[in-house]
Design an enzyme around this catalytic site. Structure first.
Site, short mmCIF file in Angstrom:
data_model
loop_
_atom_site.label_atom_id
_atom_site.label_comp_id
_atom_site.label_asym_id
_atom_site.label_seq_id
_atom_site.Cartn_x
_atom_site.Cartn_y
_atom_site.Cartn_z
N GLY A 15 21.78 119.35 -9.19
CA GLY A 15 21.77 117.95 -8.78
C GLY A 15 21.26 117.78 -7.36
N ASP A 22 21.78 124.53 -15.15
CA ASP A 22 22.47 123.25 -15.35
C ASP A 22 22.74 123.07 -16.84
OD1 ASP A 22 22.63 120.56 -13.35
OD2 ASP A 22 22.85 120.17 -15.50
N PRO A 71 33.56 113.89 -9.38
CA PRO A 71 33.77 112.44 -9.22
C PRO A 71 35.25 112.07 -9.18
CG PRO A 71 33.21 112.95 -11.50
CD PRO A 71 33.11 114.23 -10.74
N ALA A 77 22.72 114.99 4.19
CA ALA A 77 22.74 113.57 3.80
C ALA A 77 21.48 113.32 2.98
CB ALA A 77 22.76 112.68 5.03
N CYS A 132 29.67 109.90 -2.36
CA CYS A 132 30.69 110.75 -1.75
C CYS A 132 31.72 110.08 -0.85
CB CYS A 132 30.01 111.89 -1.02
SG CYS A 132 29.18 112.99 -2.17
N PHE A 133 31.30 109.20 0.04
CA PHE A 133 32.27 108.67 1.02
C PHE A 133 33.52 108.12 0.33
CE2 PHE A 133 29.33 107.80 4.93
CZ PHE A 133 29.34 109.15 5.19
N LYS A 147 34.64 108.41 -2.79
CA LYS A 147 35.40 109.36 -3.62
C LYS A 147 36.14 110.38 -2.76
CE LYS A 147 32.36 113.20 -4.85
NZ LYS A 147 32.84 114.25 -4.01
P1 NAD Z 1 24.99 115.71 -9.20
O1 NAD Z 1 25.71 114.87 -10.18
O2 NAD Z 1 23.69 115.25 -8.66
O3 NAD Z 1 24.75 117.17 -9.80
C1 NAD Z 1 25.72 117.92 -10.46
C2 NAD Z 1 25.06 118.68 -11.60
O4 NAD Z 1 26.00 119.59 -12.16
C3 NAD Z 1 24.60 117.81 -12.76
O5 NAD Z 1 23.20 118.01 -12.95
C4 NAD Z 1 25.41 118.28 -13.97
O6 NAD Z 1 24.68 118.27 -15.17
C5 NAD Z 1 25.75 119.70 -13.56
N1 NAD Z 1 26.96 120.24 -14.21
C6 NAD Z 1 28.20 119.70 -14.27
N2 NAD Z 1 29.05 120.56 -14.87
C7 NAD Z 1 28.33 121.66 -15.21
C8 NAD Z 1 28.66 122.89 -15.83
N3 NAD Z 1 29.91 123.16 -16.19
N4 NAD Z 1 27.67 123.78 -16.02
C9 NAD Z 1 26.41 123.54 -15.61
N5 NAD Z 1 26.05 122.41 -15.00
C10 NAD Z 1 27.00 121.46 -14.79
O7 NAD Z 1 26.03 115.96 -8.01
P2 NAD Z 1 25.67 116.19 -6.46
O8 NAD Z 1 25.37 114.89 -5.82
O9 NAD Z 1 24.69 117.31 -6.38
O10 NAD Z 1 27.08 116.66 -5.90
C11 NAD Z 1 27.61 117.94 -6.21
C12 NAD Z 1 28.78 118.22 -5.30
O11 NAD Z 1 28.33 118.29 -3.94
C13 NAD Z 1 29.88 117.14 -5.30
O12 NAD Z 1 31.12 117.76 -5.16
C14 NAD Z 1 29.57 116.31 -4.06
O13 NAD Z 1 30.73 115.70 -3.53
C15 NAD Z 1 29.04 117.35 -3.11
N6 NAD Z 1 28.10 116.85 -2.09
C16 NAD Z 1 27.13 115.97 -2.42
C17 NAD Z 1 26.20 115.55 -1.47
C18 NAD Z 1 25.11 114.58 -1.81
O14 NAD Z 1 24.39 114.17 -0.91
N7 NAD Z 1 24.92 114.20 -3.06
C19 NAD Z 1 26.26 116.08 -0.17
C20 NAD Z 1 27.27 116.99 0.13
C21 NAD Z 1 28.18 117.38 -0.83
C1 UGA Z 2 27.04 111.52 3.67
C2 UGA Z 2 27.23 112.36 4.95
O1 UGA Z 2 26.43 111.79 5.98
C3 UGA Z 2 26.81 113.82 4.72
O2 UGA Z 2 27.09 114.58 5.88
C4 UGA Z 2 27.60 114.38 3.54
O3 UGA Z 2 27.19 115.70 3.27
C5 UGA Z 2 27.37 113.52 2.32
O4 UGA Z 2 27.76 112.14 2.61
C6 UGA Z 2 28.18 113.92 1.13
O5 UGA Z 2 29.17 114.60 1.27
O6 UGA Z 2 27.76 113.47 0.06
P1 UGA Z 2 24.99 110.36 2.44
O7 UGA Z 2 26.06 109.63 1.71
O8 UGA Z 2 23.94 111.03 1.66
O9 UGA Z 2 25.65 111.50 3.37
O10 UGA Z 2 24.26 109.37 3.45
P2 UGA Z 2 24.70 108.72 4.86
O11 UGA Z 2 23.53 108.73 5.74
O12 UGA Z 2 25.95 109.27 5.37
O13 UGA Z 2 24.95 107.19 4.45
C7 UGA Z 2 26.04 106.81 3.64
C8 UGA Z 2 26.12 105.30 3.57
O14 UGA Z 2 26.53 104.77 4.83
C9 UGA Z 2 24.78 104.62 3.25
O15 UGA Z 2 25.02 103.55 2.36
C10 UGA Z 2 24.31 104.13 4.60
O16 UGA Z 2 23.45 103.03 4.50
C11 UGA Z 2 25.63 103.75 5.25
N1 UGA Z 2 25.58 103.73 6.73
C12 UGA Z 2 25.29 104.86 7.43
C13 UGA Z 2 25.90 102.56 7.41
O17 UGA Z 2 26.19 101.53 6.79
N2 UGA Z 2 25.89 102.57 8.78
C14 UGA Z 2 25.59 103.68 9.50
O18 UGA Z 2 25.60 103.61 10.75
C15 UGA Z 2 25.29 104.86 8.81
#
Ligand code: NAD
Ligand code: UGA
Length: 437
Positions: free
Chosen positions: A12, A35, A93, A164, A276-277, A279
């Site tokens: 993902g 995946d 989630p 991010a 993420c924020f 959740k």
């Molecule tokens: P995502 O939904 O984009 O990707 C997750 C993937 O895992 C999906 O493609 C799904 O099909 C796959 N999956 C689920 N269960 C599986 C299994 N048992 N075997 C194989 N594949 C499986 O999620 P994401 O945004 O990449 O987030 C992943 C984790 O990272 C979360 O815990 C999230 O909080 C964290 N995180 C996300 C971000 C971000 O910017 N999206 C940043 C930092 C941390």
């Molecule tokens: C955020 C964190 O910044 C990452 O460090 C973290 O890894 C990630 O969550 C995660 O765990 O998923 P992301 O959600 O991708 O990253 O993007 P951000 O730039 O943090 O923005 C989040 C939301 O806040 C957006 O809707 C953005 O528009 C809003 N935002 C951001 C504001 O409204 N004001 C600001 O000053 C900054």
């Protein structure tokens, strides 16, 4: 310990970009991302301009490493077996049913990963929590691994991701810090060192922080909570600005110039979005309640409540502007992604705001330059009483025809160049204000 093969479960927004960068920076290691969704794997193996994730710079990195030492596969068993190091980057989630519904993290995907790792492993493995998880999840993972295998040693590390969306590749190239939590045992420290060695290929040593597992797990939740808390703080003040004639941008600037506070994450907005924020804070609230820390739980819960208040307040302002009735009002929604430079729409404020306007009778048209139309349509279809009467635009010229209002919900750069002369603009990102004030 020399790592030759890495497997990452989850292709993902985190698994794809992080593994692409590891592969790029470590040509001596084979990195395979697996995946459960074969269509996603097909897309990762397909044309570079149609990767499943829109992220600036990602196509270039994938283009260089794919087929050399970066692979995408739906063969989970063989790739688990082959790897010495396995990252779990699956989604976590908010739970929708059972104990903790609406608050706690749903760990079923992580638990399935752990069961698969135990089932298909024939040799010792380092298992890494890349997903964001509640503190002490490693305990549960260890339990699953040990219950479902014999004579195999699993070492569990926590290595949360801080990228991010929209700047993921830059964030991965130049991380503020890489956090690695491991057991303080000899085997734990050996595993930590193996991961430190991988990141040391491009991250300066002083930016690699090693801690115990629980600190690492909790630091991730706490970092997101602190970032979101700043946004809710400034958004709460935007309400007071509107009552008093103070200007929120001037306020942000004045506050942020104090070096102890700093300028980042002080941009007032319609509210934060993203997967993420919300959740992660709800998960933190749940954990605090679980440990009987009700006051701490309530403190953090307020960050999410202010965010909901801000989204609702913004939509209500539009409704009030038209005297409480949006019937026959033609409104253009600009932006559906939760922020610029991503096609991710999870928890996008655009969804909540548009839903409220639609419920109040607005005639909506929606345009986003990157988000796929079918993704937008899927959301609309899920709305109660949706009558298939919203236009999702494929293009939008910079000459904006007459609308009763333009509602700006994602700060796409291209929106800055539009000609808004004859329109009423509600700027949820406050980024046009400088041009039109
Ligand atoms: P995502 O939904 O984009 O990707 C997750 C993937 O895992 C999906 O493609 C799904 O099909 C796959 N999956 C689920 N269960 C599986 C299994 N048992 N075997 C194989 N594949 C499986 O999620 P994401 O945004 O990449 O987030 C992943 C984790 O990272 C979360 O815990 C999230 O909080 C964290 N995180 C996300 C971000 C971000 O910017 N999206 C940043 C930092 C941390
Ligand atoms: C955020 C964190 O910044 C990452 O460090 C973290 O890894 C990630 O969550 C995660 O765990 O998923 P992301 O959600 O991708 O990253 O993007 P951000 O730039 O943090 O923005 C989040 C939301 O806040 C957006 O809707 C953005 O528009 C809003 N935002 C951001 C504001 O409204 N004001 C600001 O000053 C900054």
């Amino acid at each position: 310990m020399q790592i030759k093969n890495i497997c990452c479960i989850g292709a993902g927004y985190v698994g794809g970009p992080t593994m692409a960068v590891i592969a790029l920076k470590c040509p001596h290691i084979n990195v395979t991302v697996v995946d459960a969704n074969p269509d996603k794997i097909k897309a990762w193996n397909g044309p570079l301009d149609k990767l499943p994730i829109y992220e600036p710079g990602l196509a270039e990195v994938v283009g260089e490493a794919r087929g050399r030492n970066l692979f995408f596969s739906d063969d989970i068993p063989n790739n688990i077996e082959k790897a010495e190091m396995i990252f779990m980057a699956v989604n976590t989630p908010t739970k929708t049913e059972g104990e903790g519904a609406g608050m706690a993290a749903d760990l079923r995907y992580v638990e399935t990963c752990a069961r698969d790792i135990a089932k298909y492993s024939k040799s010792d493995k380092i298992v890494i929590e890349k997903s964001t998880l509640p503190v002490r999840t490693a305990e549960k993972i260890k339990e699953i691994l040990e219950e479902n295998s014999t004579d195999i040693h699993f070492e569990i590390l926590s290595n949360p991701e801080f990228l991010a969306e929209g700047t993921a590749i830059q964030d991965l190239f130049k991380s503020d810090r890489v956090l690695i939590g491991g057991d303080e045992t000899q085997s734990g420290q050996k595993a930590v060192q193996a991961l430190v060695d991988i990141y040391s290929n491009w991250i300066p040593k002083e930016k690699i922080l090693t801690t115990n597992v629980w600190s690492s797990e909790l630091a991730k939740l706490a970092s997101n909570a602190m970032l979101a808390q700043r946004i809710s703080s400034i958004n709460s003040l935007s309400a007071l600005c509107e009552k008093t004639g103070a200007n929120i941008d001037e306020l942000s600037k004045a506050i942020g110039m104090d070096h102890r506070i700093g300028p980042h994450f002080l941009k007032a907005s319609v509210g934060f979005g993203g997967s993420c924020f919300q959740k992660d804070i709800l998960n933190l609230v749940y954990l605090c309640k679980h440990y009987g820390l009700d006051e701490v739980a309530e403190y953090w819960h307020q960050v999410v409540k202010i965010n909901d208040y801000q989204k609702d307040r913004f939509a209500q302002k539009i409704i009030d502007h038209f005297g409480g009735d949006l019937k026959n009002k033609k409104i253009l929604i600009l932006g559906w992604a939760f922020k610029a430079n991503t096609n991710d729409i999870r928890e996008s404020p655009a969804i909540d705001v548009s839903k409220k306007l639609y419920k109040n009778g607005a005639n909506l048209e929606i345009y986003d330059p990157i988000v796929e139309q079918n993704k937008i349509y899927k959301v609309l279809k899920s709305w109660e009483k949706f009558k298939n009467d919203i236009i999702i635009k494929q293009n939008q010229s910079s000459e904006i025809e007459f609308y009763d209002a333009i509602v700006l919900l994602t700060e796409w750069e291209v929106f800055k160049s539009y000609n808004y002369q004859s329109n009423i603009i509600f700027d949820g990102r406050y980024f046009l204000r400088k041009i039109y004030e």
